[in-house]
Scaffold this motif. Structure first.
Motif, PDB file in Angstrom:
ATOM      1  N   ASP A 159       0.819  -1.213   0.000  1.00 37.96           N
ATOM      2  CA  ASP A 159       0.000   0.000   0.000  1.00 37.96           C
ATOM      3  C   ASP A 159       0.853   1.264   0.000  1.00 37.96           C
ATOM      4  OD1 ASP A 159      -2.253  -1.502  -0.096  1.00 37.96           O
ATOM      5  OD2 ASP A 159      -2.862  -1.183   1.973  1.00 37.96           O
ATOM      6  N   TYR A 160       1.987   1.231   0.689  1.00 38.02           N
ATOM      7  CA  TYR A 160       2.858   2.399   0.629  1.00 38.02           C
ATOM      8  C   TYR A 160       3.420   2.570  -0.774  1.00 38.02           C
ATOM      9  CZ  TYR A 160       6.783   5.533   1.124  1.00 38.02           C
ATOM     10  OH  TYR A 160       7.662   6.580   0.939  1.00 38.02           O
ATOM     11  N   ARG A 161       3.807   1.471  -1.426  1.00 37.28           N
ATOM     12  CA  ARG A 161       4.311   1.573  -2.804  1.00 37.28           C
ATOM     13  C   ARG A 161       3.259   2.181  -3.720  1.00 37.28           C
ATOM     14  NH1 ARG A 161       5.851  -3.898  -2.256  1.00 37.28           N
ATOM     15  NH2 ARG A 161       4.372  -4.421  -3.920  1.00 37.28           N
ATOM     16  N   LEU A 162       2.013   1.789  -3.537  1.00 37.08           N
ATOM     17  CA  LEU A 162       0.934   2.347  -4.362  1.00 37.08           C
ATOM     18  C   LEU A 162       0.771   3.842  -4.094  1.00 37.08           C
ATOM     19  CD1 LEU A 162      -1.704  -0.517  -4.034  1.00 37.08           C
ATOM     20  CD2 LEU A 162      -0.517   0.156  -6.132  1.00 37.08           C
ATOM     21  N   LEU A 163       0.779   4.216  -2.813  1.00 37.88           N
ATOM     22  CA  LEU A 163       0.607   5.627  -2.461  1.00 37.88           C
ATOM     23  C   LEU A 163       1.771   6.453  -2.987  1.00 37.88           C
ATOM     24  CD1 LEU A 163      -1.075   7.721  -0.909  1.00 37.88           C
ATOM     25  CD2 LEU A 163       0.229   7.134   1.147  1.00 37.88           C
ATOM     26  N   TRP A 164       2.998   5.940  -2.821  1.00 39.97           N
ATOM     27  CA  TRP A 164       4.173   6.677  -3.303  1.00 39.97           C
ATOM     28  C   TRP A 164       4.164   6.803  -4.827  1.00 39.97           C
ATOM     29  CZ3 TRP A 164       8.236   5.707  -6.585  1.00 39.97           C
ATOM     30  CH2 TRP A 164       9.302   6.589  -6.531  1.00 39.97           C
ATOM     31  N   GLY A 222      -6.324  23.726  -8.717  1.00 39.41           N
ATOM     32  CA  GLY A 222      -5.762  24.231  -7.465  1.00 39.41           C
ATOM     33  C   GLY A 222      -6.642  23.931  -6.271  1.00 39.41           C
ATOM     34  N   THR A 223      -7.964  24.095  -6.431  1.00 41.73           N
ATOM     35  CA  THR A 223      -8.888  23.795  -5.337  1.00 41.73           C
ATOM     36  C   THR A 223      -8.881  22.309  -5.000  1.00 41.73           C
ATOM     37  OG1 THR A 223     -10.305  25.649  -6.018  1.00 41.73           O
ATOM     38  CG2 THR A 223     -11.294  23.972  -4.583  1.00 41.73           C
ATOM     39  N   ALA A 224      -8.878  21.470  -6.033  1.00 43.54           N
ATOM     40  CA  ALA A 224      -8.806  20.028  -5.801  1.00 43.54           C
ATOM     41  C   ALA A 224      -7.500  19.655  -5.096  1.00 43.54           C
ATOM     42  CB  ALA A 224      -8.928  19.273  -7.122  1.00 43.54           C
ATOM     43  N   GLY A 225      -6.429  20.333  -5.472  1.00 46.90           N
ATOM     44  CA  GLY A 225      -5.146  20.068  -4.831  1.00 46.90           C
ATOM     45  C   GLY A 225      -5.137  20.437  -3.362  1.00 46.90           C
ATOM     46  N   VAL A 226      -5.792  21.536  -3.012  1.00 48.71           N
ATOM     47  CA  VAL A 226      -5.875  21.943  -1.610  1.00 48.71           C
ATOM     48  C   VAL A 226      -6.610  20.889  -0.783  1.00 48.71           C
ATOM     49  CG1 VAL A 226      -6.931  23.633  -0.049  1.00 48.71           C
ATOM     50  CG2 VAL A 226      -5.678  24.404  -2.067  1.00 48.71           C
ATOM     51  N   LEU A 227      -7.738  20.418  -1.297  1.00 49.93           N
ATOM     52  CA  LEU A 227      -8.493  19.383  -0.588  1.00 49.93           C
ATOM     53  C   LEU A 227      -7.694  18.085  -0.502  1.00 49.93           C
ATOM     54  CD1 LEU A 227     -12.049  20.000  -2.083  1.00 49.93           C
ATOM     55  CD2 LEU A 227     -11.359  20.357   0.296  1.00 49.93           C
ATOM     56  N   PHE A 228      -6.994  17.761  -1.580  1.00 40.34           N
ATOM     57  CA  PHE A 228      -6.184  16.533  -1.589  1.00 40.34           C
ATOM     58  C   PHE A 228      -5.120  16.586  -0.502  1.00 40.34           C
ATOM     59  CE2 PHE A 228      -2.813  13.714  -2.711  1.00 40.34           C
ATOM     60  CZ  PHE A 228      -3.406  12.636  -3.346  1.00 40.34           C
ATOM     61  N   LYS A 229      -4.408  17.698  -0.424  1.00 45.55           N
ATOM     62  CA  LYS A 229      -3.345  17.811   0.572  1.00 45.55           C
ATOM     63  C   LYS A 229      -3.893  17.676   1.986  1.00 45.55           C
ATOM     64  CE  LYS A 229      -0.563  20.918  -2.301  1.00 45.55           C
ATOM     65  NZ  LYS A 229      -0.096  22.305  -2.467  1.00 45.55           N
ATOM     66  N   ALA A 230      -5.036  18.292   2.227  1.00 42.68           N
ATOM     67  CA  ALA A 230      -5.616  18.230   3.561  1.00 42.68           C
ATOM     68  C   ALA A 230      -5.966  16.798   3.948  1.00 42.68           C
ATOM     69  CB  ALA A 230      -6.859  19.116   3.634  1.00 42.68           C
ATOM     70  N   ALA A 231      -6.461  16.003   3.001  1.00 41.82           N
ATOM     71  CA  ALA A 231      -6.826  14.615   3.291  1.00 41.82           C
ATOM     72  C   ALA A 231      -5.618  13.696   3.282  1.00 41.82           C
ATOM     73  CB  ALA A 231      -7.866  14.138   2.275  1.00 41.82           C
ATOM     74  N   ASN A 232      -4.619  13.992   2.465  1.00 45.52           N
ATOM     75  CA  ASN A 232      -3.458  13.111   2.318  1.00 45.52           C
ATOM     76  C   ASN A 232      -2.613  13.057   3.590  1.00 45.52           C
ATOM     77  OD1 ASN A 232      -1.580  11.491   0.618  1.00 45.52           O
ATOM     78  ND2 ASN A 232      -0.209  13.217   0.979  1.00 45.52           N
ATOM     79  N   PHE A 233      -2.524  14.153   4.295  1.00 42.23           N
ATOM     80  CA  PHE A 233      -1.683  14.200   5.493  1.00 42.23           C
ATOM     81  C   PHE A 233      -2.171  13.224   6.564  1.00 42.23           C
ATOM     82  CE2 PHE A 233      -0.075  16.222   9.429  1.00 42.23           C
ATOM     83  CZ  PHE A 233       1.276  16.225   9.127  1.00 42.23           C
ATOM     84  N   PRO A 234      -3.446  13.269   6.991  1.00 44.51           N
ATOM     85  CA  PRO A 234      -3.898  12.271   7.969  1.00 44.51           C
ATOM     86  C   PRO A 234      -3.994  10.869   7.387  1.00 44.51           C
ATOM     87  CG  PRO A 234      -5.725  13.684   7.312  1.00 44.51           C
ATOM     88  CD  PRO A 234      -4.490  14.286   6.735  1.00 44.51           C
ATOM     89  N   HIS A 235      -4.214  10.751   6.062  1.00 46.49           N
ATOM     90  CA  HIS A 235      -4.301   9.424   5.451  1.00 46.49           C
ATOM     91  C   HIS A 235      -2.970   8.684   5.567  1.00 46.49           C
ATOM     92  CE1 HIS A 235      -3.963   6.674   1.888  1.00 46.49           C
ATOM     93  NE2 HIS A 235      -5.111   6.269   2.390  1.00 46.49           N
ATOM     94  N   LEU A 236      -1.860   9.404   5.521  1.00 48.49           N
ATOM     95  CA  LEU A 236      -0.554   8.774   5.649  1.00 48.49           C
ATOM     96  C   LEU A 236      -0.437   8.025   6.974  1.00 48.49           C
ATOM     97  CD1 LEU A 236       2.361   8.408   4.550  1.00 48.49           C
ATOM     98  CD2 LEU A 236       2.952  10.511   5.756  1.00 48.49           C
ATOM     99  N   ALA A 237      -1.053   8.577   8.015  1.00 48.67           N
ATOM    100  CA  ALA A 237      -0.976   7.939   9.324  1.00 48.67           C
ATOM    101  C   ALA A 237      -1.677   6.588   9.338  1.00 48.67           C
ATOM    102  CB  ALA A 237      -1.589   8.854  10.387  1.00 48.67           C
ATOM    103  N   ALA A 238      -2.661   6.394   8.467  1.00 53.09           N
ATOM    104  CA  ALA A 238      -3.364   5.117   8.402  1.00 53.09           C
ATOM    105  C   ALA A 238      -2.571   4.077   7.632  1.00 53.09           C
ATOM    106  CB  ALA A 238      -4.745   5.309   7.755  1.00 53.09           C
ATOM    107  N   VAL A 239      -1.813   4.512   6.641  1.00 52.38           N
ATOM    108  CA  VAL A 239      -1.096   3.584   5.767  1.00 52.38           C
ATOM    109  C   VAL A 239       0.254   3.181   6.345  1.00 52.38           C
ATOM    110  CG1 VAL A 239      -0.065   3.317   3.465  1.00 52.38           C
ATOM    111  CG2 VAL A 239      -2.272   4.458   3.720  1.00 52.38           C
ATOM    112  N   VAL A 240       0.915   4.111   7.054  1.00 52.77           N
ATOM    113  CA  VAL A 240       2.292   3.893   7.497  1.00 52.77           C
ATOM    114  C   VAL A 240       2.345   3.807   9.019  1.00 52.77           C
ATOM    115  CG1 VAL A 240       4.631   4.829   7.482  1.00 52.77           C
ATOM    116  CG2 VAL A 240       3.176   5.095   5.473  1.00 52.77           C
ATOM    117  N   ASP A 241       3.093   2.836   9.518  1.00 49.98           N
ATOM    118  CA  ASP A 241       3.303   2.688  10.951  1.00 49.98           C
ATOM    119  C   ASP A 241       4.048   3.907  11.493  1.00 49.98           C
ATOM    120  OD1 ASP A 241       3.296   0.635  13.288  1.00 49.98           O
ATOM    121  OD2 ASP A 241       5.365   1.389  13.232  1.00 49.98           O
ATOM    122  N   PRO A 242       3.743   4.340  12.750  1.00 52.32           N
ATOM    123  CA  PRO A 242       4.414   5.529  13.298  1.00 52.32           C
ATOM    124  C   PRO A 242       5.930   5.459  13.250  1.00 52.32           C
ATOM    125  CG  PRO A 242       2.568   4.917  14.693  1.00 52.32           C
ATOM    126  CD  PRO A 242       2.674   3.846  13.646  1.00 52.32           C
TER     127      PRO A 242
END
Length: 472
Positions: free
Chosen positions: A45-50, A150-170
Motif C-alpha cells: 500500500d505504501y508503494r501504491l501511495l508513493w 488548485g482547489t482540488a489540490g488543496v483538498l487533496f493535501k488536507a486529506a493526504n496528510f492524515p491518510h498517511l498515518a493510516a497507511v504507514v506505521d508511526p
C-alpha cells in the motif's frame, strides 16, 4: 508534547511487567515485542501511495510549462493575463486552505476524497486539449482550469496528510515522508525535460494530456490501496469554530508554533530571494542562461540524496536532531551567492556544490517537519493543523516576492541577497528556542516535580473546553 530525539508517537511498551509477588512471578507471561515492520519498499500500500504521488506530481510539473506556453504561443496572452494565470494556482490555498483542514478532520475515510480530487483534476486538465481542438480555448478557460485543479489540490493535501498515518506505521513515518520528498525531487528534475519533449512532439495543449493521464493513474492507484481507514471524526460545532481550533492549536502548542514560525520565515525570505535570483545570476554573476537550469536540476539531485540520508539519520539520531542541524545550514546557498566573486569556473563550482547541498537540506528539514507535526498532533486535529501550516507558508509567498522586488529597487540586488540570507537564518531561533532543542526544560506541572509535560492530545482537549505544514 514530546521532546525526545526519536519518533515517540504511539509508543508501544516492550517492558516486562513487574511481579508484585515473587512466589507467582513465573506465572506472569512476559510481554513480547511486536514483530518488526517490513521495509516500506516491501509494503504494497505504501508503494501504491508513493507511486500515485510521484506520477501525479510529475504530471503537474509538465503542466507548469505546457499551460503557460499554450497561453503565450497560441492565445497571445497579455502580461496581465499571464499574471492572473500564474496567481490562479495559489488563490485556492488562500480561499479554501483553512476550511479544507476542517473538512478532512470530519471524515472517517480520507481516501475517497483524495480519489475524487484526482478525478476532478483529470477532467479539468482534459478540457484544455479538447477545447483547443474545438477552437474554443481562451485564457479565461485556462484560468478556470487552474482554479479547479488548485482547489482540488488543496483538498487533496488536507486529506493526504492524515491518510498517511493510516497507511504507514508511526515508526516509519519519517522514512515515508522522505520517500515523498524524493518523488518531488524526481519530478523537479525530470518534469521540465519531459514537458519540453512533449510540447515539441505534441504541441503545448496536447501535452497537458500528460497531466490528465497522471491524475487518472493516481486515482486508480489510490483506489487499489487496501489498508482500512478507521479515523474518528472530530466533533464539529461549525466550520468557523473548527478552523479557529486548528489555528489556536497551531500557535499555542510550543512545537507546532516553532515549526510554523520557521516555515513562514523561510518561505518569506526564500521567495524574496527567488524574485531577484534570475536577475542577479545573469547580470551580476554573469552565469550563462543554460547553466542556470543545470544548477536548478542539481538542487533536485541534492533532494534525492537528502531523502536517502534523512531516513537513515532520523532513524539513528531522531527527527529533532536532524531538524535542529538542517535549519542551521539553510542560508548557506543564499549567503554563498551573495558573497560570490571570482572567475566563472569558481562561481559555477561553488554554486553547484551549494545548490546540491541546499537541495538535501530542504528535503531533510521538510521531512522531519512533517514527521514531527504528525507526532505532536492529535489525530482529530491533523487535517486542520496541516491546513493551517499550508495556508500560512503558501500565503506568505506573495508577500516575500513583492518585498524582494521592491527592496531590490531601493537597495540593489546584492544587498537584498544578503538580507534574505540573514532573514532565513532567523528560522534557527524558532527551532532552537523550542522544546525540540536538546535538554530544553519544559514547564513542570503544578505540585508534580520533574513531571513530564502533558501530551498534545490532552493539551488539545483542554483547548477545546475552555496550526500547521506539508506538500501534495
Amino acid at each position: 508534547m514530546k521532546h525526545s530525539f526519536h519518533n515517540s508517537a504511539d509508543p508501544v511498551s516492550t517492558s516486562t511487567p513487574q511481579a508484585t509477588n515473587t512466589t507467582d512471578s513465573t506465572s506472569i507471561p512476559p510481554s513480547t515485542s511486536p514483530p518488526p515492520r517490513p521495509p516500506l519498499r516491501k509494503q504494497r500500500d505504501y508503494r501504491l501511495l508513493w507511486t500515485a504521488r510521484t506520477i501525479s506530481v510529475t504530471g503537474s510539473e509538465v503542466s507548469k510549462l505546457a499551460i503557460p506556453l499554450t497561453a503565450v504561443t497560441l492565445l497571445t496572452a497579455s502580461p496581465s493575463q499571464m499574471g492572473i494565470l500564474t496567481a490562479a494556482a495559489s488563490v485556492p490555498v488562500l480561499l479554501f486552505g483553512l476550511q479544507s483542514g476542517a473538512i478532512a478532520d470530519r471524515l472517517t475515510r480520507h481516501r475517497p476524497l483524495m480519489i475524487a480530487c484526482e478525478l476532478v483534476s483529470c477532467a479539468a486538465a482534459a478540457t484544455i486539449p479538447i477545447a483547443w481542438l474545438l477552437g474554443v480555448l481562451n485564457v479565461v478557460w485556462l484560468i478556470a482550469v487552474a482554479l479547479v485543479i488548485g482547489t482540488a489540490g488543496v483538498l487533496f493535501k488536507a486529506a493526504n496528510f492524515p491518510h498517511l498515518a493510516a497507511v504507514v506505521d508511526p515508526s516509519q513515518r519519517t522514512e515515508a515522508m522522505a520517500g515523498f520528498h524524493a518523488s518531488y525531487s524526481v519530478a523537479s528534475v525530470s518534469g521540465p525535460g519531459l514537458a519540453g519533449l512533449l510540447v515539441q512532439l505534441l504541441t503545448a495543449p496536447l501535452a497537458v494530456l500528460a497531466e490528465a493521464f497522471a491524475f487518472l493513474t493516481s486515482a486508480l492507484l489510490l483506489r487499489t490501496i487496501r489498508t482500512p481507514e478507521n479515523n474518528t471524526p472530530a466533533g464539529s460545532k461549525s466550520m468557523w469554530r473548527d478552523v479557529v481550533e486548528g489555528l489556536k492549536t497551531s500557535v499555542t502548542h510550543p512545537v507546532l508554533r516553532a515549526l510554523l514560525g520557521a516555515g513562514v520565515t523561510i518561505n518569506f525570505f526564500a521567495m524574496a530571494y527567488t524574485a531577484v535570483y534570475m536577475l542577479y545570476m545573469l547580470n551580476t554573476l554573469g552565469i550563462p542562461k543554460a547553466l542556470i537550469g543545470v544548477l536548478i536540476a542539481l538542487s533536485g539531485v541534492g533532494g534525492l540524496l537528502g531523502a536517502w540520508l534523512t531516513a537513515r539519520l532520523a532513524k539513528r539520531y531522531g527527527e529533532n536532531r536532524v531538524l535542529l542541524v538542517s535549519v542551521i545550514f539553510f542560508p548557506i546557498e543564499i549567503l554563498a551567492v551573495g558573497l560570490l566573486t571570482g572567475p566563472l569556473w569558481w562561481k559555477l563550482s561553488l554554486l553547484a556544490l551549494t545548490s546540491t547541498i541546499t537541495g538535501g537540506i530542504v528535503v531533510a528539514f521538510a521531512t522531519c517537519m512533517g514527521a514531527i507535526t504528525l507526532r505532536e498532533t492529535a489525530p482529530e486535529l491533523r487535517g486542520r493543523v496541516n491546513a493551517t501550516t499550508t495556508f500560512a507558508v503558501q500565503g506568505v509567498l506573495a508577500l516575500g516576492g513583492l518585498a524582494g522586488g521592491f527592496l531590490a529597487e531601493l537597495l540593489g540586488l546584492r544587498p537584498v541577497i544578503l538580507i534574505c540570507a540573514a532573514g532565513i537564518a532567523l528560522s534557527t531561533i524558532w527551532i532552537w528556542t523550542s522544546p525540540l532543542r536538546p535538554h530544553h526544560r519544559r514547564p513542570l506541572l503544578p505540585h508534580t516535580p520533574d513531571a513530564p509535560a502533558p501530551s498534545f492530545a490532552h493539551s488539545a482537549a483542554h483547548l477545546t473546553e475552555t496550526k500547521r505544514h506539508s506538500p501534495r
